[in-house]
Enzyme design. Structure first.
Site, short mmCIF file in Angstrom:
data_model
loop_
_atom_site.label_atom_id
_atom_site.label_comp_id
_atom_site.label_asym_id
_atom_site.label_seq_id
_atom_site.Cartn_x
_atom_site.Cartn_y
_atom_site.Cartn_z
N ASP A 73 -7.10 -15.20 -24.73
CA ASP A 73 -6.74 -14.42 -25.91
C ASP A 73 -7.44 -15.02 -27.13
O ASP A 73 -8.19 -15.99 -27.02
CB ASP A 73 -5.22 -14.34 -26.06
N ASP A 246 -0.83 -8.46 -19.53
CA ASP A 246 -0.37 -9.83 -19.32
C ASP A 246 1.02 -9.91 -19.90
O ASP A 246 1.34 -9.17 -20.85
CB ASP A 246 -1.26 -10.85 -20.04
N CYS A 284 9.58 -7.25 0.28
CA CYS A 284 8.51 -8.11 -0.27
C CYS A 284 8.00 -9.05 0.82
O CYS A 284 8.77 -9.57 1.62
CB CYS A 284 9.07 -8.90 -1.45
N CYS A 286 6.14 -11.87 0.11
CA CYS A 286 5.68 -13.12 -0.52
C CYS A 286 6.21 -14.34 0.24
O CYS A 286 7.14 -14.23 1.04
CB CYS A 286 6.08 -13.17 -1.99
N CYS A 289 10.02 -14.76 -0.02
CA CYS A 289 10.82 -13.81 0.77
C CYS A 289 10.61 -14.00 2.27
O CYS A 289 11.47 -13.64 3.06
CB CYS A 289 10.48 -12.38 0.34
N HIS A 315 7.75 -15.32 -6.29
CA HIS A 315 8.26 -13.97 -6.02
C HIS A 315 8.02 -13.02 -7.19
O HIS A 315 7.54 -11.90 -7.00
CB HIS A 315 9.74 -13.97 -5.66
#
Lengths: 356, 356
Positions: A73, A246, A284, A286, A289, A315
């Protein structure tokens, strides 16, 4: 979108790596989640450890062990939101560090020097943020200054450095947003960001600003909505033509124990999860999970174990990244309206359960 | 050593997973480091989240996603060091939780119930720790009680449960250590632990206690020195015939920024590392040393990034695990005396550098 460190599929969500680290997760975990680009903060890295140090050590990618694209940024928002005793002039902003009170200066040339020293793939032109609410004339002044600064940023972009985006300002005034957009488009940036949002306005106001601004930005350049927002905010903004996002929400909420799932938010410290052997989100895939129960995640969080922050962050970021993947698929198959409707219906389910 | 969850090469160091998590690292990271066994705390898991909950959820291995062996301590040391308002009787100890002040009871039968509910591979018989220093007669009473409790623990060991070790007490009195060891050996445990050390005594006193006790323990059963210690302490204890160790030092020091290397300790916040592009320990192959510079580790630590605690912990645990691997190799090749000498010479190098 292509960069020197690889391509990015849009719409894209960028995890926030403020201080050269996405809080609580490793670069390998970000890659496994599917993050194609992260954001790093010019203001923070300038203050600590310093952009010259990072340049000497081979640039930000090497320093933090991340080989995919990095967007930086401009520092404008942090100077506005974190720094103390700001003095704004046509050259830039003199401010005091939020870390130790030391005096510093950021302006268009300095912001470019920092971002180029970091080796950013996508740089932001230095902008002026205004408080919310703000008077029309103050916002107009900030728009004018932001245009002048953007032109000076473009002027000191070095050969071989990353892409440069202009940041549209204009507060909540549709005509000033249009003015800012037109002035920046005339300077022909590689992409355009919508700045000065998520400063206290409500979601409807924010969406109205996006809607009023988007038509003034080119169809063939990426549009990046800075610092926004909830999963629902992202879905809405995509429908209005936004390509990049973002936000600290998935990472910060993870550390506070608020988790995003396919059926809405889960407050993991809730006693109802004490005995719950199911994965956090059965939909999910991930790491969290796949291997841990809600009961274990609750235990880690209650016991303040450091692993809690990591598993929750993995997650929540996977949720955001997967959401963007589903959105891209919906856009590809022209099912975005249906996707949006189904998405909004699914989001309340968990709140109703937790409230009972 | 063999357990239901796999073998352990000795001498072995066991990372401490107090609350069903080795602080700051994942099970996969522990496996990559080469940890073959971890320790979990009976006292902590009994209080939070509760052993009955963990049993309902399939045992501690499944709960925390760790498939290798787990050793559980007896709870005796934590009742002595953490709990408040202890009342010791022949049945056990009534105490107040250090978390919320609630009243609880731990005794030999309860400690076994908890450890068996957790699914421990190596359990410890419930013991009584005494303060340091303590009067001879008080230590004698604790030794006698520890023997009686150990016998009761053996009596309630269920078919198919893990191994059971007796814990030798006896304070700093060699004759009481010998007495405790002889009484426990008569009960024929699967292994023997040296408890009641690391309570404030100096290293020489501790080594003298180990030296005085070891001859009374069988050569063909593992001997476990509880809660000790520095890398040098471990090397010395191995020379006296100790096979197993646990200690919070590598993990706790990691979180405080004190890192163990092949040339001694590194205080990572030291300004000398600001610009240092080298890996933390050029002789280490851990994830941290493969991918990150001292400059980056220092930056993460100064910025209080959560990743700092993880990267530091991975390295310190790898250092301890690698040290035990090197010790095993030295024992195998009968080079332990040479190894010990070389090791002690190497340890001061870094302090001299940091002090200049």
């Amino acid at each position: 979108m292509e960069t020197a460190h690889g391509g990015i599929e849009t719409p894209a969500f960028m995890p926030v790596g403020t201080q050269a680290s996405v809080k609580a997760v490793s670069p390998e975990e970000l890659e496994e989640i599917g993050a194609e680009i992260i954001l790093a903060n010019t203001y923070h890295l300038y203050l600590r450890p310093g952009h010259s140090l990072i340049r000497r050590l081979g640039g930000l990618h090497r320093f933090m062990h991340w080989s995919r694209p990095i967007l930086t940024d401009s520092g404008g928002f942090q100077v506005y939101s974190l720094a103390r005793l700001r003095t704004v002039s046509s050259d830039g902003v003199v401010f005091q560090s939020h870390i130790d009170g030391s005096r510093h200066f950021l302006g268009p040339e300095k912001a470019m020097e920092i971002q180029q020293a970091l080796g950013s793939d996508i740089m932001m032109a230095f902008d002026e943020c205004v408080p919310f609410p703000a008077a029309y004339d103050d916002v107009l002044d900030a728009v004018k200054r932001t245009t002048l600064w953007a032109e000076r940023c473009a002027g000191c972009k070095e050969e071989g450095s990353g892409a440069l985006f202009g940041i549209v300002q204009g507060g909540m005034f549709p005509d000033l947003r249009a003015l800012s957009a037109r002035e920046l488009v005339a300077l022909d940036f590689d992409g355009y960001a919508l700045g000065g949002l998520s400063v206290g306005e409500d979601a409807a106001t924010r969406l109205a600003v996006i809607q009023a601004t988007r038509p003034f930005l080119p169809e063939d350049k990426p549009v990046y909505l800075m610092g926004v927002g909830t999963p629902a905010d992202l879905v809405e903004a995509v429908c209005l033509g936004v390509d990049m996002f973002d936000c600290v929400m998935p990472t910060r909420n993870a550390r506070n124990g608020t988790l995003f799932t396919s059926t809405g938010r889960v407050t993991i410290k809730n006693a109802r999860y004490t005995d719950d052997d199911r994965p956090l989100d059965p939909n999910c895939g991930c790491y969290t999970c796949r291997h841990y129960s809600r009961a274990y995640l609750r235990h880690l969080f209650m016991a303040r174990e450091l692993l809690a922050y990591r598993l929750n962050t993995i997650h929540n970021l996977a949720y955001y990244i997967d959401l963007m993947r589903a959105v891209r698929e919906a856009l590809r198959t022209e099912q975005m309206a249906l996707f949006r409707e189904t998405f909004h219906q699914s989001q309340g389910i968990n709140q109703k359960k937790e409230d009972t």
